[in-house]
Design an enzyme around this catalytic site. Structure first.
Site, PDB file in Angstrom:
ATOM      1  N   CYS A  72       0.851  -1.193   0.000  1.00 29.34           N
ATOM      2  CA  CYS A  72       0.000   0.000   0.000  1.00 29.34           C
ATOM      3  C   CYS A  72       0.884   1.239   0.000  1.00 29.34           C
ATOM      4  CB  CYS A  72      -0.899  -0.013   1.232  1.00 29.34           C
ATOM      5  SG  CYS A  72      -1.797   1.523   1.436  1.00 29.34           S
ATOM      6  N   GLN A 280     -20.629  -5.169  13.936  1.00 33.53           N
ATOM      7  CA  GLN A 280     -19.292  -5.730  13.687  1.00 33.53           C
ATOM      8  C   GLN A 280     -18.852  -5.402  12.257  1.00 33.53           C
ATOM      9  OE1 GLN A 280     -17.521  -7.109  16.011  1.00 33.53           O
ATOM     10  NE2 GLN A 280     -18.970  -7.767  17.564  1.00 33.53           N
ATOM     11  N   GLU A 330     -28.326  -2.988  26.406  1.00 33.30           N
ATOM     12  CA  GLU A 330     -27.491  -2.113  25.580  1.00 33.30           C
ATOM     13  C   GLU A 330     -27.767  -0.666  25.998  1.00 33.30           C
ATOM     14  OE1 GLU A 330     -25.211  -2.075  22.922  1.00 33.30           O
ATOM     15  OE2 GLU A 330     -25.560   0.082  22.949  1.00 33.30           O
ATOM     16  N   ASP A 378     -20.107  -8.803  25.846  1.00 31.50           N
ATOM     17  CA  ASP A 378     -19.305  -8.344  24.701  1.00 31.50           C
ATOM     18  C   ASP A 378     -19.035  -6.854  24.891  1.00 31.50           C
ATOM     19  OD1 ASP A 378     -18.130  -7.880  22.270  1.00 31.50           O
ATOM     20  OD2 ASP A 378     -19.847  -8.488  21.045  1.00 31.50           O
ATOM     21  N   CYS A 405     -12.686  -7.368  22.727  1.00 29.94           N
ATOM     22  CA  CYS A 405     -11.833  -6.758  21.706  1.00 29.94           C
ATOM     23  C   CYS A 405     -10.542  -6.230  22.337  1.00 29.94           C
ATOM     24  CB  CYS A 405     -12.578  -5.651  20.974  1.00 29.94           C
ATOM     25  SG  CYS A 405     -13.309  -4.450  22.080  1.00 29.94           S
TER      26      CYS A 405
END
Ligand code: SAH
Length: 450
Positions: A72, A280, A330, A378, A405
């Site tokens: 790149c 996601q 949430e 999550d 994550c």
């Protein structure tokens, strides 16, 4: 050793951020960007601290067998990718190693290097692009922020994005030039255009244009030029963010044209996504990750499950078809509205969604005597807070499936759950959700010791 000295060094591993690590003769660790394990390098010491130093490659004296030529033109300036100088095998291996190291050093778990699931796609895998807009030599430009700065490196194509996303961003910049819509100036807090946010799914491409204030010149021309550049465009939303600071999206959304929410199919369900909802970014890999989450959750027809940090309900609905009831929690109201609508459209009736902080909602559910067999969490990078850990332990499910994550906060939280709630780490697997970047996703199963 002092700043601006040169030295030779062998790279033996990587930091969590993906810098190469080697040691000077006196044992001091040196972190070197763009280095590969096995490289023998001549470096310039650019910063020397008490316990470690930072170096810059002057010359690769002996390249590592895992070194490749970056493909790149803006790597590494643009700051988007960390690993275009490594083979993909090496990238996978360093990520799996990093998960193991975090679980060991932070969590105190002794485990072998976990399996890492490669991403089905290594280029063009992202379904979301967020480009800052600025002034360049040729007019209005889009690109990415240079590493650790807010200077925009202009791009034409990005190997992590689809071609259509870049064409759409280019069309927005051409319109901005013609319409006289000025890019936002962070320092003066003037100008209009802040970010171009694009999402892509089975429903097409969806553009969210983030502006400082909602006074768009020549908006019909914007619609026409975007549609012409990308016939698969399905909607344009104007998002107003009047606040200074790094947050990309503001709260106000107005649909300029087409649909307000992109539709996408994931793991057998259709989802409608507001611009403010999390989703996601690597579609194919997410399906593999959710399949593993479902396997670890091992739902039965009488299972009660809780899905904390549920977004638009993707994991909630994936579990629901095999559970008696699932509750999703949430904090973003638009995501909860999407989740409810998604459940209805997919005709899933035995789910409930709560709009609340996950820790607080879990505390209340525990107080009410809710007793799920399975809790899936999550959370964002910072992991669980103490309220969430306490409530999980109080509800005392047989299984906790943790999707993370950030393996450092996962390791910390898994240790807390093991100590406070008598859980044992039963399975762990890494997923490469973000090829070419230093991020890694981890899923693990904690089971209650009887
Ligand atoms: N499981 C979902 C979303 C994961 S991302 C998926 O796979 O798509 C993490 C989610 O947690 C985001 O939707 C974010 O809005 C939400 N979130 C962040 N902080 C939270 C909190 N304190 N309480 C509840 N949800 C939170």
């Amino acid at each position: 050793m002092k700043k601006n000295q040169t030295c030779q060094i062998r790279i033996t591993g990587y930091t969590a951020e993906g810098l190469g690590v080697g040691r000077l003769e006196d044992g001091m660790a040196v972190f070197v960007p763009g280095a590969a394990r096995g490289d023998f390098l001549e470096i310039l010491l650019v910063k020397v601290l008490r316990r470690h130093a930072f170096g810059k490659i002057l010359q690769v004296l002996q390249p590592s067998p895992w070194r490749t030529s970056p493909d790149c033109p803006v790597f590494p300036q643009c700051g988007g990718c960390d690993f275009r100088h490594l083979t993909y095998e090496e990238e996978l291996s360093l990520k799996a190693q990093r998960v193991m190291d975090a679980m060991n050093r932070i969590g105190g778990f002794t485990l072998p290097i976990p399996k890492i699931v490669p991403s089905p796609k290594i280029t063009g895998y992202r379904n979301k692009a967020q480009f800052p807009v600025g002034n360049g030599e040729t007019g209005v430009i889009f690109g990415f922020y240079r590493s650790r700065s807010h200077q925009i490196v202009p791009i034409r194509q990005c190997l992590l994005q689809s071609k259509e996303a870049c064409s759409l961003a280019e069309a927005v910049c051409r319109w901005a030039d013609q319409a006289g819509a000025a890019p936002y100036d962070e320092r003066a807090h003037t100008g209009l255009l802040r970010h171009i946010v694009i999402r892509q799914g089975q429903g097409g491409l969806h553009l969210t244009l983030v502006v400082r204030e909602d006074r768009l010149p020549k908006s019909q021309q914007l619609i026409d030029m975007c549609q012409e550049a990308v016939p698969a465009l399905c909607g344009i939303v104007i998002n107003t963010n009047p606040q200074p600071g790094n947050k990309i999206l503001g709260l106000g959304c107005r649909t300029l044209w087409g649909t307000d929410r992109l539709a996408d199919q994931l793991a057998g369900n259709t989802f409608h996504l507001s611009p403010l909802s999390f989703y996601q970014v690597n579609h194919e890999q997410t399906q593999q990750l959710y399949a593993y989450v479902t396997e670890l959750a091992a739902p039965q027809p009488d299972t009660l499950a809780l899905d904390l940090y549920c977004g638009v309900g993707t994991i909630t609905l994936a579990l629901a078809s095999r559970c008696h009831q699932v509750i999703g929690v949430e904090i973003i109201p638009q995501a909860v509205a999407d989740a409810k609508e998604n459940a209805r459209r997919n005709q899933v009736h035995h789910v409930n969604f709560l709009c609340a902080d996950a820790g607080q909602a879990a505390q209340r559910l525990a107080e009410d005597g809710f007793s799920p067999q399975v809790i899936v969490v999550d959370p964002p990078r910072k992991g669980l807070d103490q309220a969430a850990v306490d409530a999980i332990c109080r509800m005392n499910p047989q299984r906790v499936v943790y999707v993370s994550c950030d393996c450092a906060s996962l390791a910390r939280d898994a240790k807390l759950l093991a100590q406070q709630g008598d859980y044992r780490l039963q399975q762990i697997r890494a997923f490469d959700m973000f090829p070419r970047t230093a991020h890694v996703e981890t899923v693990c199963l904690l089971t209650r010791m009887q």
